[in-house]
Design a protein around this motif. Structure first.
Motif, PDB file in Angstrom:
ATOM      1  N   ASP A   1      48.526   7.477  81.557  1.00 30.00           N
ATOM      2  CA  ASP A   1      47.236   8.165  81.525  1.00 30.00           C
ATOM      3  C   ASP A   1      47.369   9.595  82.048  1.00 30.00           C
ATOM      4  O   ASP A   1      46.821  10.536  81.457  1.00 30.00           O
ATOM      5  N   THR A   2      48.110   9.751  83.160  1.00 28.10           N
ATOM      6  CA  THR A   2      48.317  11.095  83.729  1.00 28.10           C
ATOM      7  C   THR A   2      49.116  11.971  82.775  1.00 28.10           C
ATOM      8  O   THR A   2      48.799  13.159  82.579  1.00 28.10           O
TER       9      THR A   2
ATOM     10  N   THR B   1      46.931  13.110  79.938  1.00 34.12           N
ATOM     11  CA  THR B   1      45.984  14.136  80.402  1.00 34.12           C
ATOM     12  C   THR B   1      46.666  15.488  80.540  1.00 34.12           C
ATOM     13  O   THR B   1      46.111  16.527  80.129  1.00 34.12           O
TER      14      THR B   1
ATOM     15  N   THR C   1      47.304  16.926  77.082  1.00 36.92           N
ATOM     16  CA  THR C   1      46.061  17.416  76.465  1.00 36.92           C
ATOM     17  C   THR C   1      45.632  18.735  77.095  1.00 36.92           C
ATOM     18  O   THR C   1      45.152  19.642  76.395  1.00 36.92           O
ATOM     19  N   THR C   2      45.803  18.864  78.415  1.00 35.13           N
ATOM     20  CA  THR C   2      45.436  20.099  79.115  1.00 35.13           C
ATOM     21  C   THR C   2      46.234  21.276  78.584  1.00 35.13           C
ATOM     22  O   THR C   2      45.707  22.383  78.433  1.00 35.13           O
TER      23      THR C   2
ATOM     24  N   HIS D   1      49.114  18.154  71.697  1.00 35.27           N
ATOM     25  CA  HIS D   1      48.442  16.950  71.219  1.00 35.27           C
ATOM     26  C   HIS D   1      49.419  15.914  70.676  1.00 35.27           C
ATOM     27  O   HIS D   1      49.132  14.716  70.725  1.00 35.27           O
TER      28      HIS D   1
ATOM     29  N   ALA E   1      50.562  14.086  73.706  1.00 34.04           N
ATOM     30  CA  ALA E   1      49.452  13.259  74.169  1.00 34.04           C
ATOM     31  C   ALA E   1      49.314  12.011  73.308  1.00 34.04           C
ATOM     32  O   ALA E   1      49.095  10.897  73.822  1.00 34.04           O
TER      33      ALA E   1
ATOM     34  N   SER F   1      37.968   3.865  75.444  1.00 34.74           N
ATOM     35  CA  SER F   1      38.257   5.244  75.856  1.00 34.74           C
ATOM     36  C   SER F   1      39.647   5.675  75.409  1.00 34.74           C
ATOM     37  O   SER F   1      39.845   6.821  74.964  1.00 34.74           O
TER      38      SER F   1
ATOM     39  N   ARG G   1      40.408   8.671  72.740  1.00 34.69           N
ATOM     40  CA  ARG G   1      41.310   9.780  73.060  1.00 34.69           C
ATOM     41  C   ARG G   1      42.434   9.899  72.035  1.00 34.69           C
ATOM     42  O   ARG G   1      42.842  11.011  71.662  1.00 34.69           O
TER      43      ARG G   1
END
Length: 638
Positions: free
Chosen positions: A437-438, A441, A444-445, A449, A452, A468, A472
């Motif tokens: 998950d980290t 994230t 994505t930041t 992509h 991600a 969720s 995503r």
């Protein structure tokens, strides 16, 4: 011998030996000592046996100096071999090295000598050597087997305390309360708290049964150590209220055992130091003043360390510093002493001294230095400390998370990604979920992509039904491969699943984007606007009026007093009190009669008297009483 006894009478050899035998049977060793002295004085040829009997009597009477003097003065030919007796005397006088020297002169298979040697090694805290001696005695059978088993388990408990590797216990199934108690100590040191509690729970009634011949107070005193250990297990299990109740009960017994007293004071201080530091400090001070000769080295160290910690928490820096110095002087620069000194410097505001106070390179010291450096914002030094960790410790979730967080704070996002990506390969379950998950994230930041999407695909294998994660992943696919995004969307949200949904209303609803709090604020705002509209248009809804509550004695048919709101002195029926009416009595000439009451009438025949008061009764009215000011009397100028 019989002829000599008949000549000497009651002082004959046979009578002397008979007295010695009777005294030994009854435990009257004063009488036995007198009989041996009489035997040695009158019958000098009865040397060896008589000297040995006297030596045993002196030992039983705890006359250690006299016993050593007897061995020294008596020739070896008359006394015979007395190495074991001499070793035992030195043992009772706490002269352990001299005792071991004498035991070395005994036969290698002498069971008495081997058992005494094991006890001395235990006292000297040379537990591994003691354990080897007891293992040698394992197959020996006599009347002392149960005591020997209890001693073996006691040694195993000390070895477990020092983290020594014990493959299996020599004693398979403990039976007596001493064996159960010592076995519970082994379980405590290996963190098997439930097993320890069960064994202590079984040992306590066994001890009470075995010691039932003693008076009740003495029996409770003997059982205090078992109850104290049971309370300690509850303390370690987090059941502090039950532990405190047991500690209080043990305290009421007032055991004479100094080791029990010291352990009780230390444990109760540890239990109450957060709520009552002053009480904890007093208890530890009392514990330090007790005789600590029966305490183990570890127990003495714990007392000193706890005293330093309580002083530290009490902000008594100088006494805390002295306690730390005593700790280092007695036990050397141990890890606990270093950490306590570092905490002292940190509280004093000198962070760099706190770092310097932890020179060790074990994992706990490294993490402590890292903690200080992170609080100071020294990210490079903190990273250097964390990188010194090795092996499995560096792969721990907490260490990896801290390392990645520091790298991210420094702006090294790629370094954080590399750290997490390399560490997650050995993880599974919730740890792997958080790492993926980290990573997703972070990707994505940075608008990566494709990366991600890769992490989210792995995450979907673990959490396939998580909406969720699916959403995503659809979003990440929309930047990389629109066909994959459409396929996943059709699979996750097939046609017909949105029937009955008002699309226009959803599009106009901002709370979907901003959450439930926005929805609540919007509803509250709409309610205020609606109320304002009602006021303007005159469409106010009927509001429920509050019902007037009348007094209990109120009669609704009777008209209330119209003057009820006026002050009392302004009402028509109020009669002002006249002061000093007694002064008017007897005025006029002597002997004159009192003037008759006269009612004066006006021209129209109406009275000039006040208006009549209402005839109906009414409830008592609440009003302020106007207090008349008292005239100030002239005070005496003196």
């Amino acid at each position: 011998v019989v002829q000599m006894a008949s000549v000497e009478g009651t002082g004959g050899i046979r009578q002397c030996y008979t007295d010695i035998a009777k005294a030994d049977k009854t435990g009257d060793y004063d009488k036995a000592l007198k009989a041996t002295n009489r035997l040695l004085k009158k019958f000098t040829k009865e040397g060896r046996i008589a000297f040995k009997c006297k030596l045993v009597a002196l030992i039983q009477l705890s006359l250690w100096e006299d016993a050593l003097l007897l061995i020294k003065k008596t020739p070896a030919a008359e006394m015979g071999p007395a190495h074991f007796e001499k070793a035992y005397i030195h043992y009772r006088m706490n002269q352990n090295e001299e005792s071991l020297e004498e035991l070395a002169k005994c036969h290698s298979e002498d069971v008495r000598a081997l058992e005494l040697k094991a006890q001395i090694l235990y006292r000297l805290e040379r537990f591994q050597e003691a354990y080897e001696v007891y293992k040698h005695l394992k197959n020996h059978k006599d009347d002392h087997d149960e005591e020997r088993k209890a001693n073996i388990v006691a040694v195993e408990a000390q070895l477990a305390s020092s983290k020594a590797d014990i493959t299996a216990s020599v004693v398979d199934s403990p039976d007596t309360f001493e064996q159960l108690y010592n076995s519970a100590c082994v379980d405590i040191e290996t963190d098997k708290l439930n097993d320890a509690f069960n064994k202590l729970d079984k040992a306590l009634p066994l001890a009470q049964e075995s010691l039932s011949d003693l008076p009740e107070e003495e029996m409770e005193e003997e059982c205090a150590s078992i109850a104290l250990q049971k309370a300690f297990v509850l303390h370690k299990m987090g059941k502090t209220e039950e532990a405190a109740a047991m500690y209080k009960k043990i305290e009421s017994v007032k055991s004479g055992d100094k080791s029990v007293q010291a352990a009780l004071l230390n444990n109760t201080a540890s239990l109450s130091h957060r709520s009552n530091l002053n009480d904890a400090r007093k208890k530890l001070k009392s514990a330090m003043q007790l005789d600590k000769s029966k305490l183990s080295r570890h127990q003495k160290f714990t007392l000193l360390l706890n005293q330093a910690l309580v002083l530290l928490h009490s902000n008594q820096r100088e006494p805390a510093k002295r306690a730390i110095n005593d700790l280092v002087k007695e036990y050397g620069s141990l890890k606990e002493a270093e950490l306590t000194e570092a905490a002292l410097h940190w509280k004093a505001g000198d962070a760099m001294k706190a770092v310097a106070a932890i020179p060790s390179n074990d994992k706990l010291s490294i993490l402590a230095r890292t903690h200080i450096l992170v609080n100071l914002g020294k990210w490079d030094e903190a990273l250097t400390e964390l990188n010194t960790l090795s092996g499995e410790m560096k792969k721990k979730v907490g260490v990896v998370s801290l390392l990645a967080a520091i790298q991210e704070t420094k702006g090294d996002i790629q370094g954080a990604v590399d750290t997490l990506d390399s560490a997650r390969k050995g993880w599974n379950g919730e740890e792997l979920v958080r790492a993926l998950d980290t990573l997703a994230t972070l990707a994505t930041t940075r608008e990566r992509h494709a990366e991600a999407a890769k992490y989210l695909e792995e995450l979907m294998k673990v959490k396939a039904e998580d909406i969720s994660v699916i959403s995503r992943l659809i979003r990440a696919y929309s930047y990389v491969d629109a066909s994959k995004a459409d396929a996943l969307r059709e699979k996750a949200f097939p046609e017909g699943s949105s029937e009955g949904v008002d699309v226009d209303e959803l599009e106009e609803s901002d709370w979907i984007l901003y959450g439930d709090k926005y929805k609540q604020r919007k509803e509250a705002k709409e309610g205020i606007e609606k109320a304002d509209t009602e006021i303007v248009t005159g469409k106010l809804r009927k509001r429920k009026r509050k019902r007037t509550i009348l007094p209990k004695n109120c009669d609704p048919k009777v008209q209330p007093d119209p003057e009820r709101w006026l002050p009392k002195e302004e009402r028509t029926a109020y009669k002002k009190k006249r002061k000093n009416r007694e002064r008017e009595v007897g005025r006029g000439t002597q002997g004159s009669a009192a003037a008759p009451s006269v009612e004066y009438k006006g021209a129209e025949g109406t009275t000039s008297s006040p208006r009549p008061t209402p005839t109906q009764s009414e409830p008592r009215q609440h009003h302020k009483t106007v207090q008349q000011k008292k005239k100030k009397g002239k005070g005496n100028k003196w």
